[in-house]
Design an enzyme around this catalytic site. Sequence first.
Site, short mmCIF file in Angstrom:
data_model
loop_
_atom_site.label_atom_id
_atom_site.label_comp_id
_atom_site.label_asym_id
_atom_site.label_seq_id
_atom_site.Cartn_x
_atom_site.Cartn_y
_atom_site.Cartn_z
N THR A 1 0.83 -1.21 0.00
CA THR A 1 0.00 0.00 0.00
C THR A 1 0.86 1.24 0.00
OG1 THR A 1 -1.96 1.01 1.00
CG2 THR A 1 -0.40 0.03 2.53
N LYS B 1 3.17 1.41 -4.12
CA LYS B 1 2.50 0.65 -5.20
C LYS B 1 3.21 0.72 -6.55
CE LYS B 1 -2.07 0.54 -3.18
NZ LYS B 1 -3.49 0.85 -3.28
N ASN C 1 -0.43 -4.04 -6.00
CA ASN C 1 -0.87 -4.03 -4.59
C ASN C 1 -0.76 -5.40 -3.94
OD1 ASN C 1 -3.13 -5.33 -5.77
ND2 ASN C 1 -4.38 -4.68 -4.05
N ALA D 1 -3.55 10.94 -8.91
CA ALA D 1 -2.70 10.33 -9.94
C ALA D 1 -1.62 9.46 -9.30
CB ALA D 1 -2.08 11.41 -10.81
N GLY D 2 -1.94 8.89 -8.13
CA GLY D 2 -1.03 7.95 -7.48
C GLY D 2 -1.42 6.53 -7.84
N GLY D 3 -0.94 5.57 -7.07
CA GLY D 3 -1.18 4.15 -7.38
C GLY D 3 -2.66 3.82 -7.55
N ILE E 1 -11.94 5.91 -2.26
CA ILE E 1 -11.30 4.63 -1.92
C ILE E 1 -10.75 4.63 -0.49
CG2 ILE E 1 -10.84 4.14 -4.37
CD1 ILE E 1 -7.86 4.43 -3.80
P1 ATR Z 1 -1.14 5.89 -3.77
O1 ATR Z 1 -0.01 5.34 -4.55
O2 ATR Z 1 -1.52 5.01 -2.63
O3 ATR Z 1 -2.32 6.29 -4.57
P2 ATR Z 1 0.35 8.30 -3.71
O4 ATR Z 1 1.16 7.85 -4.84
O5 ATR Z 1 1.06 8.89 -2.55
O6 ATR Z 1 -0.57 7.21 -3.09
O7 ATR Z 1 -0.72 9.33 -4.33
C1 ATR Z 1 -1.19 10.34 -3.63
C2 ATR Z 1 -2.17 11.18 -4.47
O8 ATR Z 1 -2.74 12.11 -3.57
C3 ATR Z 1 -1.53 11.98 -5.58
O9 ATR Z 1 -2.47 12.17 -6.61
C4 ATR Z 1 -1.25 13.33 -4.89
O10 ATR Z 1 -1.20 14.43 -5.75
P3 ATR Z 1 0.20 14.88 -6.44
O11 ATR Z 1 0.38 13.96 -7.61
O12 ATR Z 1 -0.02 16.28 -6.83
O13 ATR Z 1 1.26 14.71 -5.38
C5 ATR Z 1 -2.51 13.43 -4.06
N1 ATR Z 1 -2.33 14.33 -2.92
C6 ATR Z 1 -1.65 14.11 -1.79
N2 ATR Z 1 -1.74 15.16 -0.96
C7 ATR Z 1 -2.52 16.08 -1.60
C8 ATR Z 1 -3.03 17.39 -1.26
N3 ATR Z 1 -2.74 17.96 -0.08
N4 ATR Z 1 -3.81 18.02 -2.16
C9 ATR Z 1 -4.12 17.46 -3.35
N5 ATR Z 1 -3.68 16.23 -3.73
C10 ATR Z 1 -2.89 15.55 -2.87
#
Ligand code: ATR
Length: 287
Positions: free
Chosen positions: A70, A74, A95, A135-137, A228
């Site tokens: 997690t 990921k 995952n 746009a994360g995992g 999610i």
């Molecule tokens: P995972 O892989 O589990 O999805 P992650 O890669 O850490 O987690 O992804 C986090 C997501 O939350 C990203 O889309 C991140 O946006 P950025 O690509 O701009 O970093 C978003 N995110 C995290 N903190 C944020 C905040 N304070 N405001 C808006 N988006 C945020």
Amino acid sequence: MICDKINGHTKVIGIIGSPITHTFSPIIHNSISKSIGLNAVYVPFNVDEENLESAVKGAYSLNIEGLNVTMPHKKNIIDKLHSLDNMAEKIGAVNTIKYTQKGYIGYNTDYIGINNAFLNNGVYLENKNVVIIGAGGGAYSATINAAQSGAKKIYVVNRTMKNSYNVAQQANKYYNVDIETVELNEINSIKEPNIVVQTTSVGFSHLSNQSPVKDCTFWWNVETVMDIIYNPSETKLLKDAKKEGVKCINGFEMLVFQAIASYEIWFDVKVKEVNKILMSLRDYYES
Ligand code: ATR
């Protein structure tokens, strides 16, 4: 307690991530093992980013049968694995990893979790405009699921545009689907957003009093939103959307469905009575 049943034959499975203290996955997996009578134990491991490689090597040396992966690993775990199965390759995020003689193989069951949670709520993405926030995992899985489900158009909305381009590019490698990237501040410019999947970490942990959607008029045209995040059970985003009459699904069902799919991969079994498992876990989750 399962501890008194552990012996020399016990299979060890678990989850790596950071932070990990909030996880509900051990309850799910240990109750599946109990219900199907398999001698296995599932434990959480807090693994920081700089220790990911040594953690994967160590887990392999310890013969750990399988791990869930997690936040924030990921994507970063991919180059530490022997290979990926087809869907993990398409999604570009992992995952679930499974022990094999050659090394760990990476899978993705998040997209199964998202898909089954939508179906279980009678929500179909076919011919819908689907908005993925983040746009994360998690966003990679949600986007590929939308593409595979026949969405009319997909919007990938994120704070950092470079990351949303990457998600769109990954999906376009495999699916001929209309995808547009939108900056988070511009989310209200999307016309007819039918279904929304929230995949950022906003709403969770230290960001639990925040929502990535600031202007609530966005919700006026939305039919269904899935966040999610499952802890808290109702994020600020879901509270705001509910007030505007949107059908809301939290991350609990996705979590259970992805867990069942991971379990089936690790042990090559078919988990039956899924509804019964879902119901008993929901009682525990809501208590
Ligand atoms: P995972 O892989 O589990 O999805 P992650 O890669 O850490 O987690 O992804 C986090 C997501 O939350 C990203 O889309 C991140 O946006 P950025 O690509 O701009 O970093 C978003 N995110 C995290 N903190 C944020 C905040 N304070 N405001 C808006 N988006 C945020």
